[in-house]
Design a protein around this motif. Structure first.
Motif, PDB file in Angstrom:
ATOM      1  N   PHE A  94     -36.660  39.803  -6.213  1.00 30.97           N
ATOM      2  CA  PHE A  94     -37.301  40.704  -7.169  1.00 30.97           C
ATOM      3  C   PHE A  94     -36.349  41.120  -8.284  1.00 30.97           C
ATOM      4  CE2 PHE A  94     -40.420  40.909  -3.892  1.00 30.97           C
ATOM      5  CZ  PHE A  94     -41.598  41.258  -4.513  1.00 30.97           C
ATOM      6  N   THR A  95     -35.059  40.901  -8.091  1.00 30.97           N
ATOM      7  CA  THR A  95     -34.059  41.261  -9.093  1.00 30.97           C
ATOM      8  C   THR A  95     -33.766  40.049  -9.973  1.00 30.97           C
ATOM      9  OG1 THR A  95     -33.064  42.826  -7.556  1.00 30.97           O
ATOM     10  CG2 THR A  95     -31.721  42.146  -9.439  1.00 30.97           C
ATOM     11  N   PRO A  96     -33.731  40.199 -11.298  1.00 36.37           N
ATOM     12  CA  PRO A  96     -33.526  39.050 -12.184  1.00 36.37           C
ATOM     13  C   PRO A  96     -32.093  38.514 -12.106  1.00 36.37           C
ATOM     14  CG  PRO A  96     -33.526  41.079 -13.452  1.00 36.37           C
ATOM     15  CD  PRO A  96     -33.934  41.457 -12.063  1.00 36.37           C
ATOM     16  N   ILE A  97     -31.923  37.288 -12.583  1.00 33.84           N
ATOM     17  CA  ILE A  97     -30.586  36.727 -12.773  1.00 33.84           C
ATOM     18  C   ILE A  97     -30.191  36.898 -14.235  1.00 33.84           C
ATOM     19  CG2 ILE A  97     -30.766  35.057 -10.886  1.00 33.84           C
ATOM     20  CD1 ILE A  97     -31.409  32.898 -12.977  1.00 33.84           C
ATOM     21  N   ALA A  98     -28.897  36.853 -14.488  1.00 36.85           N
ATOM     22  CA  ALA A  98     -28.406  37.009 -15.858  1.00 36.85           C
ATOM     23  C   ALA A  98     -28.678  35.751 -16.672  1.00 36.85           C
ATOM     24  CB  ALA A  98     -26.913  37.303 -15.846  1.00 36.85           C
ATOM     25  N   THR A  99     -28.926  35.944 -17.947  1.00 38.71           N
ATOM     26  CA  THR A  99     -29.055  34.831 -18.891  1.00 38.71           C
ATOM     27  C   THR A  99     -28.024  35.008 -20.000  1.00 38.71           C
ATOM     28  OG1 THR A  99     -30.722  36.009 -20.201  1.00 38.71           O
ATOM     29  CG2 THR A  99     -31.520  34.582 -18.436  1.00 38.71           C
ATOM     30  N   TYR A 100     -27.668  33.894 -20.628  1.00 40.74           N
ATOM     31  CA  TYR A 100     -26.599  33.924 -21.623  1.00 40.74           C
ATOM     32  C   TYR A 100     -27.039  33.216 -22.909  1.00 40.74           C
ATOM     33  CZ  TYR A 100     -23.976  34.944 -17.374  1.00 40.74           C
ATOM     34  OH  TYR A 100     -23.555  35.497 -16.194  1.00 40.74           O
ATOM     35  N   ALA A 101     -26.466  33.641 -24.001  1.00 36.40           N
ATOM     36  CA  ALA A 101     -26.766  33.027 -25.298  1.00 36.40           C
ATOM     37  C   ALA A 101     -26.221  31.606 -25.329  1.00 36.40           C
ATOM     38  CB  ALA A 101     -26.144  33.849 -26.417  1.00 36.40           C
ATOM     39  N   VAL A 102     -26.984  30.709 -25.932  1.00 39.51           N
ATOM     40  CA  VAL A 102     -26.546  29.330 -26.139  1.00 39.51           C
ATOM     41  C   VAL A 102     -26.569  29.044 -27.637  1.00 39.51           C
ATOM     42  CG1 VAL A 102     -26.957  26.902 -25.629  1.00 39.51           C
ATOM     43  CG2 VAL A 102     -27.488  28.630 -23.899  1.00 39.51           C
ATOM     44  N   LEU A 104     -25.621  26.321 -30.865  1.00 36.35           N
ATOM     45  CA  LEU A 104     -25.403  24.932 -31.252  1.00 36.35           C
ATOM     46  C   LEU A 104     -24.559  24.914 -32.526  1.00 36.35           C
ATOM     47  CD1 LEU A 104     -25.995  21.902 -30.836  1.00 36.35           C
ATOM     48  CD2 LEU A 104     -28.073  22.227 -32.213  1.00 36.35           C
ATOM     49  N   ARG A 105     -23.303  24.410 -32.400  1.00 35.96           N
ATOM     50  CA  ARG A 105     -22.388  24.360 -33.541  1.00 35.96           C
ATOM     51  C   ARG A 105     -21.817  22.959 -33.666  1.00 35.96           C
ATOM     52  NH1 ARG A 105     -20.126  29.073 -31.010  1.00 35.96           N
ATOM     53  NH2 ARG A 105     -18.157  27.932 -30.679  1.00 35.96           N
ATOM     54  N   ASN A 106     -22.079  22.359 -34.792  1.00 36.23           N
ATOM     55  CA  ASN A 106     -21.543  21.013 -35.054  1.00 36.23           C
ATOM     56  C   ASN A 106     -21.911  20.029 -33.951  1.00 36.23           C
ATOM     57  OD1 ASN A 106     -20.249  21.957 -37.443  1.00 36.23           O
ATOM     58  ND2 ASN A 106     -18.527  22.698 -36.202  1.00 36.23           N
ATOM     59  N   GLY A 107     -23.158  20.126 -33.506  1.00 37.08           N
ATOM     60  CA  GLY A 107     -23.657  19.186 -32.512  1.00 37.08           C
ATOM     61  C   GLY A 107     -23.223  19.470 -31.090  1.00 37.08           C
ATOM     62  N   ARG A 108     -22.529  20.612 -30.866  1.00 40.05           N
ATOM     63  CA  ARG A 108     -22.082  20.942 -29.522  1.00 40.05           C
ATOM     64  C   ARG A 108     -22.691  22.283 -29.090  1.00 40.05           C
ATOM     65  NH1 ARG A 108     -18.450  17.621 -27.518  1.00 40.05           N
ATOM     66  NH2 ARG A 108     -17.782  19.048 -25.857  1.00 40.05           N
ATOM     67  N   LEU A 109     -22.923  22.380 -27.792  1.00 38.03           N
ATOM     68  CA  LEU A 109     -23.507  23.585 -27.205  1.00 38.03           C
ATOM     69  C   LEU A 109     -22.410  24.477 -26.652  1.00 38.03           C
ATOM     70  CD1 LEU A 109     -26.336  21.813 -25.171  1.00 38.03           C
ATOM     71  CD2 LEU A 109     -26.653  23.067 -27.317  1.00 38.03           C
ATOM     72  N   TYR A 110     -22.524  25.781 -26.920  1.00 34.73           N
ATOM     73  CA  TYR A 110     -21.566  26.752 -26.405  1.00 34.73           C
ATOM     74  C   TYR A 110     -22.334  27.913 -25.768  1.00 34.73           C
ATOM     75  CZ  TYR A 110     -18.172  24.247 -29.263  1.00 34.73           C
ATOM     76  OH  TYR A 110     -17.386  23.274 -29.819  1.00 34.73           O
ATOM     77  N   VAL A 111     -21.895  28.329 -24.598  1.00 40.62           N
ATOM     78  CA  VAL A 111     -22.511  29.459 -23.896  1.00 40.62           C
ATOM     79  C   VAL A 111     -21.713  30.710 -24.221  1.00 40.62           C
ATOM     80  CG1 VAL A 111     -23.068  30.464 -21.651  1.00 40.62           C
ATOM     81  CG2 VAL A 111     -23.425  28.016 -22.055  1.00 40.62           C
ATOM     82  N   GLY A 112     -22.442  31.740 -24.678  1.00 48.25           N
ATOM     83  CA  GLY A 112     -21.784  32.959 -25.122  1.00 48.25           C
ATOM     84  C   GLY A 112     -22.065  34.161 -24.251  1.00 48.25           C
ATOM     85  N   ALA A 113     -22.357  35.271 -24.893  1.00 45.67           N
ATOM     86  CA  ALA A 113     -22.469  36.548 -24.206  1.00 45.67           C
ATOM     87  C   ALA A 113     -23.763  36.659 -23.406  1.00 45.67           C
ATOM     88  CB  ALA A 113     -22.405  37.683 -25.230  1.00 45.67           C
ATOM     89  N   LYS A 114     -23.748  37.554 -22.445  1.00 44.70           N
ATOM     90  CA  LYS A 114     -24.928  37.849 -21.641  1.00 44.70           C
ATOM     91  C   LYS A 114     -26.012  38.458 -22.519  1.00 44.70           C
ATOM     92  CE  LYS A 114     -26.407  40.629 -17.668  1.00 44.70           C
ATOM     93  NZ  LYS A 114     -25.968  41.572 -16.611  1.00 44.70           N
ATOM     94  N   LEU A 115     -27.242  38.014 -22.321  1.00 42.31           N
ATOM     95  CA  LEU A 115     -28.374  38.520 -23.093  1.00 42.31           C
ATOM     96  C   LEU A 115     -28.963  39.749 -22.422  1.00 42.31           C
ATOM     97  CD1 LEU A 115     -30.128  35.124 -23.925  1.00 42.31           C
ATOM     98  CD2 LEU A 115     -28.754  36.531 -25.465  1.00 42.31           C
ATOM     99  N   ASP A 116     -29.498  40.624 -23.236  1.00 40.67           N
ATOM    100  CA  ASP A 116     -30.124  41.846 -22.731  1.00 40.67           C
ATOM    101  C   ASP A 116     -31.622  41.749 -22.984  1.00 40.67           C
ATOM    102  OD1 ASP A 116     -30.684  44.340 -21.778  1.00 40.67           O
ATOM    103  OD2 ASP A 116     -30.008  45.402 -23.581  1.00 40.67           O
ATOM    104  N   HIS A 117     -32.375  41.367 -21.954  1.00 44.26           N
ATOM    105  CA  HIS A 117     -33.817  41.215 -22.103  1.00 44.26           C
ATOM    106  C   HIS A 117     -34.506  42.555 -21.848  1.00 44.26           C
ATOM    107  CE1 HIS A 117     -33.810  36.858 -22.473  1.00 44.26           C
ATOM    108  NE2 HIS A 117     -32.928  36.823 -21.508  1.00 44.26           N
TER     109      HIS A 117
END
Length: 515
Positions: A94-102, A104-117
């Motif tokens: 019942f408790t959510p999992i964390a999600t993170y910003a993704v 796209l820079r110069n054709g590469r994917l980077y995972v950033g900060a935790k999102l606040d939904h």
């Protein structure tokens, strides 16, 4: 970050090094890490999403589960989490999992900060003036939480016959009974959670009468509770076999937390125990008592344990597994009498025991529904929306018999996750959502270090298909009737269990046959 944390991280560094966008195909997933935390990356609909890797129910590794295009499915107990928001969209979590910003820079994917939904409760939902939930178990608790999650702001009252706040019932016969889980783990939520959500708990009380014409419920202390909508989630009661000695103080049943506590206390002063019944609960109790160093005997009338559910081959495996741990079986027998020092079987033989535990099944608690004049059929009959024959009264959990679209008949299932799923669906339909209940039943049973997963529902079958090896604890067992797969049991194949569940949801028999 500690050295221990560093050792747990695997895969590419998605925080600083990143990943080429074309390296992850549509529907693909990747386990990596970013900013010192393990993350899961998934691609769906041309978009990329990143989440944490651990299920919030019991800590299952989501990377070993299944991504279905919308959600992560946990391999251990089939909880589901939205890949977009992290929301727990399928119990037992019942408790959510964390999600993170993704990014796209110069054709590469980077995972950033935790999102606040933002929670979905921001949108207020209309509904009945009040909601009364009778039963504080899996279905009742799920319904109460879902009502708030769906934006309902009216009064919610949940009445529980026990003095305990809602708790994790499956653990009563598993880790808690075996001594491997603290009692602090048992409650589903804290008391403060219910206060914060403004869910009024009336515990240690029983609803003795429902007056559907007046929309009132009568408590055993004389109070009358009005309701706009009512959910019956009264669960089931243990079957009690009448026989000499059945009321002796060392004879126990297991249904409640108080029952589990009593068995734990009794086991401390016992050398030998007799478990009556080779059901899932009975054998989980046997395993727990073995863990507590008791000599354990199991008495049951069938030829193979759990043969009616698992078939003879899996049943024989379960018997051998328990025998390897020291359990002694007396199959093909019943109890004739119980005395202070042991039990007498139907053939006159004796077993010494300072503890006797019955695990011979349960019966749905339907007396309240019967008194209210609801339609019954070995349970409370509900429609596809979990509404009973009386408009405004819903039923969920062990008491509900509903139309199963897959088998084409009405079924009743005594599984924890099913009760939670029905509680959620009933809550949404109390709010007028008109959501059909069509979830695929799932349960798990733990025996020592072996977990058996089971998806679907098969009351009878004419063929059993086996892949892998039961003896090697690596198999899937399909139960089929008229060439249609009704249920799949598995050992050591968590992902295949999830795939079978998904195929049943999609009515994809071809995929089930391939499994």
């Amino acid at each position: 970050m500690t050295d221990h944390d560093e050792k747990k991280l695997s895969g590419p560094d998605l925080g600083t090094v990143g990943l080429g966008a074309d390296e992850l195909n549509e529907g693909g997933t990747l386990l990596g890490h970013a900013n010192g935390k393990a993350v899961l990356l998934a691609r769906t609909g041309g978009e990329f999403f990143a989440t944490e890797t651990t299920c919030t129910h019991y800590g299952g590794p989501l990377s070993e589960g299944l991504f279905d295009g919308d959600a992560w499915r946990c391999p251990w107990h089939h909880a589901r989490f939205s890949v977009r928001t992290g929301e727990a969209i399928g119990p037992p979590a019942f408790t959510p999992i964390a999600t993170y910003a993704v990014e796209l820079r110069n054709g590469r994917l980077y995972v950033g900060a935790k999102l606040d939904h933002k929670p979905r409760t921001a949108a207020q939902a209309s509904g009945p003036a009040t909601v009364l939930i009778v039963g504080a178990g899996a279905a009742g608790n799920a319904a109460a939480e879902t009502l708030r999650d769906e934006g309902y702001v009216g009064p919610i009252t949940m009445v529980g016959i026990e003095d305990e706040i809602p708790y994790d019932r499956p653990n009563l016969s598993k880790d808690y009974l075996a001594g491997h889980a603290e009692e602090a783990w048992i409650p589903l939520r804290s008391r403060g959670f219910y206060a914060e959500k403004q869910i009024d708990l009336i515990l240690g009380r029983t609803v003795v009468e429902i007056d559907a014409s007046k929309h009132q419920a009568l408590l055993d202390d004389g109070r009358r509770l009005p309701y706009g909508a009512l959910l019956l989630a009264t669960g089931a009661d243990p079957v009690r076999l009448p026989m000499p000695g059945a009321d002796l103080p060392h004879v126990h049943y297991l249904r409640s937390l108080a029952d589990s506590r009593a068995i734990i206390e009794a086991s401390a002063g016992a050398i030998s125990a007799v478990v009556v019944g080779a059901s899932f609960i009975g054998l989980e109790v046997a395993a727990a008592l073995i863990e507590r160093k008791l000599n354990v005997h199991v008495v049951a009338p069938e030829t193979h344990p759990m043969e009616r559910i698992l078939g003879p081959d899996l049943g024989s495996f379960v018997r051998t597994l328990h025998e390897e741990h020291g359990v002694k079986f007396h199959l093909g027998h019943t109890l004739a009498a119980i005395d202070q020092r042991g039990v007498t079987l139907d053939d006159g033989s004796r077993l010494e025991a300072g503890l006797v535990v019955f695990g011979v099944g349960v019966r749905p608690s339907i007396s309240l529904a019967e008194g209210a004049g609801l339609t019954l059929d070995r349970g409370v009959t509900v429609d596809q929306y979990l509404e009973t024959s009386q408009p405004g009264i819903f039923a969920a959990g062990d008491i509900a018999r509903w139309p199963d679209s897959r088998s084409g008949v009405n079924i009743r299932v005594e599984h924890w996750v099913v009760a939670q799923q029905q509680g959620r669906t009933a809550a949404r339909n109390i709010l007028g959502r008109r959501q059909r209940f069509d979830a695929v039943p799932f349960f798990w049973s733990q025996h020592y270090d072996v977990q058996i997963n089971y998806v679907g529902h098969a009351e009878a079958w004419d063929a059993i298909g086996l892949t892998g090896s039961i003896q090697n604890r690596d198999c899937t067992v399909a139960f089929r009737k008229d060439s249609k797969t009704l249920a799949v049991a598995s050992i050591g194949r968590d992902r295949e269990s999830l795939q079978a569940e998904l195929a049943m949801e999609r009515d994809d028999e071809a995929s089930l046959q391939r499994l």
